[in-house]
Design a protein around this motif. Sequence first.
Motif, PDB file in Angstrom:
ATOM      1  N   GLN A  14     -13.406  -9.268  15.492  1.00  0.00           N
ATOM      2  CA  GLN A  14     -12.527 -10.133  14.702  1.00  0.00           C
ATOM      3  C   GLN A  14     -11.153  -9.488  14.576  1.00  0.00           C
ATOM      4  O   GLN A  14     -11.015  -8.406  14.028  1.00  0.00           O
ATOM      5  N   VAL A  15     -10.144 -10.148  15.131  1.00  0.00           N
ATOM      6  CA  VAL A  15      -8.780  -9.639  15.117  1.00  0.00           C
ATOM      7  C   VAL A  15      -8.016 -10.312  13.978  1.00  0.00           C
ATOM      8  O   VAL A  15      -8.057 -11.533  13.832  1.00  0.00           O
ATOM      9  N   TYR A  16      -7.326  -9.496  13.186  1.00  0.00           N
ATOM     10  CA  TYR A  16      -6.490 -10.009  12.109  1.00  0.00           C
ATOM     11  C   TYR A  16      -5.063  -9.506  12.288  1.00  0.00           C
ATOM     12  O   TYR A  16      -4.854  -8.338  12.611  1.00  0.00           O
ATOM     13  N   THR A  17      -4.105 -10.387  12.041  1.00  0.00           N
ATOM     14  CA  THR A  17      -2.708  -9.974  12.029  1.00  0.00           C
ATOM     15  C   THR A  17      -2.413  -9.315  10.687  1.00  0.00           C
ATOM     16  O   THR A  17      -3.206  -9.422   9.737  1.00  0.00           O
ATOM     17  N   GLN A  18      -1.255  -8.698  10.601  1.00  0.00           N
ATOM     18  CA  GLN A  18      -0.886  -8.074   9.340  1.00  0.00           C
ATOM     19  C   GLN A  18      -0.775  -9.122   8.230  1.00  0.00           C
ATOM     20  O   GLN A  18      -1.237  -8.892   7.113  1.00  0.00           O
ATOM     21  N   ASP A  19      -0.207 -10.278   8.543  1.00  0.00           N
ATOM     22  CA  ASP A  19      -0.100 -11.342   7.531  1.00  0.00           C
ATOM     23  C   ASP A  19      -1.474 -11.802   7.052  1.00  0.00           C
ATOM     24  O   ASP A  19      -1.675 -12.037   5.861  1.00  0.00           O
ATOM     25  N   GLN A  20      -2.419 -11.929   7.980  1.00  0.00           N
ATOM     26  CA  GLN A  20      -3.773 -12.337   7.593  1.00  0.00           C
ATOM     27  C   GLN A  20      -4.428 -11.280   6.715  1.00  0.00           C
ATOM     28  O   GLN A  20      -5.126 -11.611   5.756  1.00  0.00           O
ATOM     29  N   LEU A  21      -4.204 -10.001   7.038  1.00  0.00           N
ATOM     30  CA  LEU A  21      -4.773  -8.933   6.215  1.00  0.00           C
ATOM     31  C   LEU A  21      -4.125  -8.899   4.832  1.00  0.00           C
ATOM     32  O   LEU A  21      -4.807  -8.662   3.829  1.00  0.00           O
ATOM     33  N   CYS A  22      -2.827  -9.160   4.771  1.00  0.00           N
ATOM     34  CA  CYS A  22      -2.143  -9.221   3.467  1.00  0.00           C
ATOM     35  C   CYS A  22      -2.775 -10.304   2.598  1.00  0.00           C
ATOM     36  O   CYS A  22      -3.064 -10.078   1.410  1.00  0.00           O
ATOM     37  N   ALA A  23      -3.011 -11.463   3.193  1.00  0.00           N
ATOM     38  CA  ALA A  23      -3.615 -12.570   2.443  1.00  0.00           C
ATOM     39  C   ALA A  23      -5.060 -12.255   2.074  1.00  0.00           C
ATOM     40  O   ALA A  23      -5.493 -12.512   0.946  1.00  0.00           O
ATOM     41  N   ARG A  24      -5.804 -11.700   3.020  1.00  0.00           N
ATOM     42  CA  ARG A  24      -7.222 -11.409   2.787  1.00  0.00           C
ATOM     43  C   ARG A  24      -7.420 -10.404   1.656  1.00  0.00           C
ATOM     44  O   ARG A  24      -8.338 -10.524   0.851  1.00  0.00           O
ATOM     45  N   TYR A  25      -6.561  -9.383   1.609  1.00  0.00           N
ATOM     46  CA  TYR A  25      -6.721  -8.320   0.611  1.00  0.00           C
ATOM     47  C   TYR A  25      -5.714  -8.410  -0.523  1.00  0.00           C
ATOM     48  O   TYR A  25      -5.654  -7.514  -1.366  1.00  0.00           O
ATOM     49  N   ASP A  26      -4.930  -9.493  -0.543  1.00  0.00           N
ATOM     50  CA  ASP A  26      -3.930  -9.701  -1.584  1.00  0.00           C
ATOM     51  C   ASP A  26      -3.093  -8.432  -1.767  1.00  0.00           C
ATOM     52  O   ASP A  26      -2.980  -7.891  -2.871  1.00  0.00           O
ATOM     53  N   ALA A  27      -2.538  -7.956  -0.641  1.00  0.00           N
ATOM     54  CA  ALA A  27      -1.774  -6.717  -0.646  1.00  0.00           C
ATOM     55  C   ALA A  27      -0.438  -6.938   0.055  1.00  0.00           C
ATOM     56  O   ALA A  27      -0.267  -7.871   0.824  1.00  0.00           O
ATOM     57  N   SER A  28       0.486  -6.041  -0.212  1.00  0.00           N
ATOM     58  CA  SER A  28       1.806  -6.132   0.417  1.00  0.00           C
ATOM     59  C   SER A  28       1.718  -5.689   1.876  1.00  0.00           C
ATOM     60  O   SER A  28       0.779  -4.999   2.280  1.00  0.00           O
ATOM     61  N   GLY A  29       2.724  -6.074   2.642  1.00  0.00           N
ATOM     62  CA  GLY A  29       2.791  -5.672   4.041  1.00  0.00           C
ATOM     63  C   GLY A  29       2.811  -4.160   4.192  1.00  0.00           C
ATOM     64  O   GLY A  29       2.191  -3.601   5.094  1.00  0.00           O
ATOM     65  N   PHE A  30       3.529  -3.470   3.293  1.00  0.00           N
ATOM     66  CA  PHE A  30       3.587  -2.016   3.352  1.00  0.00           C
ATOM     67  C   PHE A  30       2.202  -1.397   3.166  1.00  0.00           C
ATOM     68  O   PHE A  30       1.803  -0.511   3.913  1.00  0.00           O
ATOM     69  N   HIS A  31       1.458  -1.873   2.156  1.00  0.00           N
ATOM     70  CA  HIS A  31       0.142  -1.297   1.880  1.00  0.00           C
ATOM     71  C   HIS A  31      -0.842  -1.585   3.016  1.00  0.00           C
ATOM     72  O   HIS A  31      -1.640  -0.720   3.379  1.00  0.00           O
ATOM     73  N   VAL A  32      -0.777  -2.782   3.575  1.00  0.00           N
ATOM     74  CA  VAL A  32      -1.655  -3.106   4.708  1.00  0.00           C
ATOM     75  C   VAL A  32      -1.291  -2.239   5.906  1.00  0.00           C
ATOM     76  O   VAL A  32      -2.162  -1.683   6.572  1.00  0.00           O
TER      77      VAL A  32
END
Length: 150
Positions: A14-32
């Motif tokens: 399962q491939v996730y983009t940074q934006d998808q990971l930000c949404a999935r973990y409710d985190a900022s781009g920097f933290h992801v």
Amino acid sequence: MRADIKTGAWKDDQVYTQDQLCARYDASGFHVYEAIRLLREEGAVETRIGVGARPTAVGRSWAVPGGVRLATHIGQVIRGRIATRIYPVGEPLPPLRVLVREFGVSRSVIWESTKPLKAEGLLVRHPFLGFVVAAQQPDSPLASQPTPTE
């Protein structure tokens, strides 16, 4: 992210983009970004520029094994994703442009990689959706195919 990888909630392919990971973990781009960087250093994830991140699986990688044709390898990867229901029955594959970016190949290589899957009845071409995972029969070739290594 580490817990999702360990529990299997984040599947190997399962491939996730940074934006998808930000949404999935409710985190900022920097933290992801930092989390992915640390997980990549540990060998827990692998990344591809312009594609995203996915968990690293033993014996599997985005790299093509020696002696295997690129289109054959991509077909095996797609077959494995169908077998593990990353690409569920009745759902379309990711758009061609996404697969082209993920594998770093031309559209024609993706088309060639899907020919055997279409011939086996695993994929059907839909005029508006692209390739769709076909309903599988009990004696489907998938049942006898091992999950490929990437």
